[in-house]
Structure formats: structure tokens, C-alpha cells
Motif scaffolding. Structure first.
Motif, PDB file in Angstrom:
ATOM      1  N   UNK A  39       0.838  -1.206   0.000  1.00 31.17           N
ATOM      2  CA  UNK A  39       0.000   0.000   0.000  1.00 31.17           C
ATOM      3  C   UNK A  39       0.869   1.251   0.000  1.00 31.17           C
ATOM      4  N   UNK A  40       1.906   1.260   0.823  1.00 32.90           N
ATOM      5  CA  UNK A  40       2.820   2.403   0.871  1.00 32.90           C
ATOM      6  C   UNK A  40       3.462   2.642  -0.493  1.00 32.90           C
ATOM      7  N   UNK A  41       3.932   1.577  -1.127  1.00 34.81           N
ATOM      8  CA  UNK A  41       4.589   1.723  -2.429  1.00 34.81           C
ATOM      9  C   UNK A  41       3.630   2.240  -3.496  1.00 34.81           C
ATOM     10  N   UNK A  42       2.413   1.735  -3.510  1.00 36.02           N
ATOM     11  CA  UNK A  42       1.443   2.210  -4.508  1.00 36.02           C
ATOM     12  C   UNK A  42       1.136   3.691  -4.316  1.00 36.02           C
ATOM     13  N   UNK A  43       1.231   4.174  -3.096  1.00 37.19           N
ATOM     14  CA  UNK A  43       1.009   5.592  -2.829  1.00 37.19           C
ATOM     15  C   UNK A  43       2.216   6.437  -3.212  1.00 37.19           C
ATOM     16  N   UNK A  44       3.406   5.953  -2.908  1.00 37.27           N
ATOM     17  CA  UNK A  44       4.610   6.762  -3.058  1.00 37.27           C
ATOM     18  C   UNK A  44       5.244   6.716  -4.444  1.00 37.27           C
ATOM     19  N   UNK A  45       5.167   5.597  -5.138  1.00 34.27           N
ATOM     20  CA  UNK A  45       5.866   5.489  -6.422  1.00 34.27           C
ATOM     21  C   UNK A  45       5.374   6.502  -7.457  1.00 34.27           C
ATOM     22  N   UNK A  46       4.052   6.708  -7.634  1.00 32.06           N
ATOM     23  CA  UNK A  46       3.624   7.732  -8.589  1.00 32.06           C
ATOM     24  C   UNK A  46       4.077   9.133  -8.179  1.00 32.06           C
ATOM     25  N   UNK A  47       4.080   9.393  -6.887  1.00 32.10           N
ATOM     26  CA  UNK A  47       4.513  10.707  -6.385  1.00 32.10           C
ATOM     27  C   UNK A  47       5.996  10.921  -6.673  1.00 32.10           C
ATOM     28  N   UNK A  48       6.806   9.907  -6.424  1.00 30.11           N
ATOM     29  CA  UNK A  48       8.246  10.026  -6.697  1.00 30.11           C
ATOM     30  C   UNK A  48       8.494  10.223  -8.180  1.00 30.11           C
ATOM     31  N   UNK A  49       7.762   9.519  -9.013  1.00 25.49           N
ATOM     32  CA  UNK A  49       7.933   9.674 -10.459  1.00 25.49           C
ATOM     33  C   UNK A  49       7.669  11.112 -10.893  1.00 25.49           C
ATOM     34  N   UNK A  50       6.580  11.688 -10.399  1.00 25.21           N
ATOM     35  CA  UNK A  50       6.242  13.067 -10.760  1.00 25.21           C
ATOM     36  C   UNK A  50       7.279  14.055 -10.229  1.00 25.21           C
ATOM     37  N   UNK A  51       7.703  13.871  -8.981  1.00 28.13           N
ATOM     38  CA  UNK A  51       8.694  14.772  -8.396  1.00 28.13           C
ATOM     39  C   UNK A  51      10.022  14.680  -9.136  1.00 28.13           C
ATOM     40  N   UNK A  52      10.440  13.462  -9.468  1.00 31.09           N
ATOM     41  CA  UNK A  52      11.715  13.281 -10.152  1.00 31.09           C
ATOM     42  C   UNK A  52      11.697  13.956 -11.512  1.00 31.09           C
ATOM     43  N   UNK A  53      10.623  13.790 -12.246  1.00 35.12           N
ATOM     44  CA  UNK A  53      10.527  14.421 -13.566  1.00 35.12           C
ATOM     45  C   UNK A  53      10.557  15.940 -13.448  1.00 35.12           C
ATOM     46  N   UNK A  54       9.844  16.479 -12.475  1.00 39.07           N
ATOM     47  CA  UNK A  54       9.785  17.928 -12.285  1.00 39.07           C
ATOM     48  C   UNK A  54      11.143  18.485 -11.860  1.00 39.07           C
TER      49      UNK A  54
END
Length: 241
Positions: free
Chosen positions: A87-102
Motif C-alpha cells: 500500500x505504501x509503495x502504490x502511494x509513493x511510487x507515482x509521487x516520486x515519479x512526478x517529483x523526479x521528472x519535475x
């Protein structure tokens, strides 16, 4: 438990509630490196094993009621991993992807290390997304069926060893990515001129590293060996019969 230089890191992390904190503080790998003994693990990171043993043997701060996952019901352990770590990973992975790209887009010119960091982070995110799906759709349902079985079991992949071997290889890949990320982020310390998104990215990467260490430890050192043992026990009942 009696601690010696030959005791494996995985055994210690499973038996001592505060061992994970001790290992994290010394950068000792207790997830993918769980099969390494204490002496070798300490030598790898250049720490005196007597220091680590003293910390492991010291009374722990009150951590509340701790579940001993070595003996808890197998189905309960599997569900715990799904509910907490997946559950933690499903929440955090999309957020990290967006932050990394930005962050790479905005700060890549002034911080060239981001050009090396970005493909590692985004690659890890992609691989973990697939890894979680394979566990949830294939491996964990089978482990749950093992936990409920009372006699011989069969699997489309022959034995649970096959998907477990694949998952452990992917765990090692994730561990290598985490080490590279830590190196490129200076131990998750953002530069002085970092904006809010930059700092949020580094904090998120640190949180994911900690969760993955605990997550992989529970799978590779506890859940998977127990599932293998249970499958062998259930299927050996046929030969005895």
C-alpha cells in the motif's frame, strides 16, 4: 538469542525487534544481504562487530507489542506485507515519479547529478510497479493458498521456488538502485538551494528506501523461506502416504 559473528543478518533482523534500526544506523544491508553473516556484513561496511553486537544486546526502547513474523500465521504475514508495504509503495511510487521528472526538468542544468539520478529513479519505479503486480497476481495468492491447504498442492509454475527466485533477483536489483540513489543524493541530503519539490523528492526517496529494506527483509528472509518449507511439507505428505 546468542549472537555470534556467524549469525546471519536475516536471523538477527527477524529475532531482535530493534535490529533493523541498528543495521540502518550502520548501513548494514539486512534485506538483500540477509544471508550474509554478521562478521562479513560488518567487514563490508567497515564497522567493528563488537559495537554492533553491543547495540543488538542492549535493551531496546519500548517499541510496543512486536509481532514475531517467524511464527505468526503465514497468511497473516502475507497480508501484512500487502496492507502495509505494498500500500505504501502504490502511494509513493507515482509521487516520486512526478517529483523526479519535475526536479530534473527544472534543476537539471544547475545540478547535473540529476541527469544520472533521474533514469535510475524512474527505472526503479517502473521495475517496482511490475514487481508488485507479479507478487499480488501470482505469488501471494499462491502463498495464501498454501497457508489454507491441508494436503498436497500444485502450482502452474511447478514450485514456489521459481517465482521466489525471480522476486529475489528483482529485490537485489532494487537494492542496487537504492545504493546508487543514496550515492547520487549525498545520503538524501538536498543541496542548499533546493526548492520545496527538490526537498520533497529526497525525503520521499529516503522513506522508500527505509520501507523497502523492511519490506524485502520480511519477504526474502521470512515469508519466502516459510512458504518453501510449507510447500515441501504439504507435498511430502503424499510420499509418506
Amino acid at each position: 538469542m546468542t549472537i555470534s559473528l556467524q549469525t546471519t543478518i536475516g536471523e538477527l533482523a527477524s529475532a531482535i525487534p530493534h535490529a533493523a534500526r541498528v543495521f540502518e544506523s550502520h548501513r548494514i544491508d539486512y534485506c538483500c544481504g540477509g544471508r550474509r553473516n554478521l562478521g562479513d556484513a560488518c567487514a563490508k561496511v567497515g564497522v567493528d562487530p563488537s559495537t554492533v553486537i553491543a547495540e543488538l544486546e542492549a535493551p531496546a526502547r519500548d517499541l510496543g507489542v512486536q509481532t514475531d513474523w517467524r511464527v505468526a500465521p503465514l497468511a497473516t504475514l502475507a497480508q501484512h506485507i500487502l496492507d502495509v508495504h505494498h500500500t505504501f509503495m502504490w502511494q509513493e511510487l507515482p509521487r516520486i515519479e512526478q517529483l523526479m521528472q519535475k526536479v530534473a526538468r527544472v534543476h537539471g542544468e544547475t545540478h547535473p547529478e540529476l541527469r544520472e539520478l533521474s533514469p535510475i529513479v524512474l527505472g526503479m519505479v517502473d521495475e517496482l510497479n511490475l514487481h508488485l503486480l507479479k507478487e499480488e497476481r501470482v505469488l501471494f495468492p499462491y502463498i495464501q493458498s498454501l497457508a489454507a491447504a491441508t494436503g498436497p498442492v500444485s502450482a502452474p509454475f511447478g514450485t514456489v521456488l521459481h517465482p521466489i527466485s525471480m522476486m529475489n533477483t528483482e529485490h537485489e536489483d532494487a537494492g542496487e538502485a537504492l545504493e546508487a540513489i543514496r550515492r547520487l543524493t549525498d545520503d538524501h541530503r538536498p543541496p542548499e538551494d533546493a526548492c520545496g519539490s527538490y526537498r520533497a523528492l529526497y525525503a520521499a526517496l529516503a522513506a522508500v528506501e527505509l520501507d523497502l529494506h523492511q519490506h524485502i527483509h520480511l519477504e526474502s528472509n521470512v515469508l519466502f523461506p516459510r512458504a518453501l518449507d510449507l510447500e515441501q511439507t504439504l507435498n511430502s505428505s503424499t510420499a509418506r502416504g
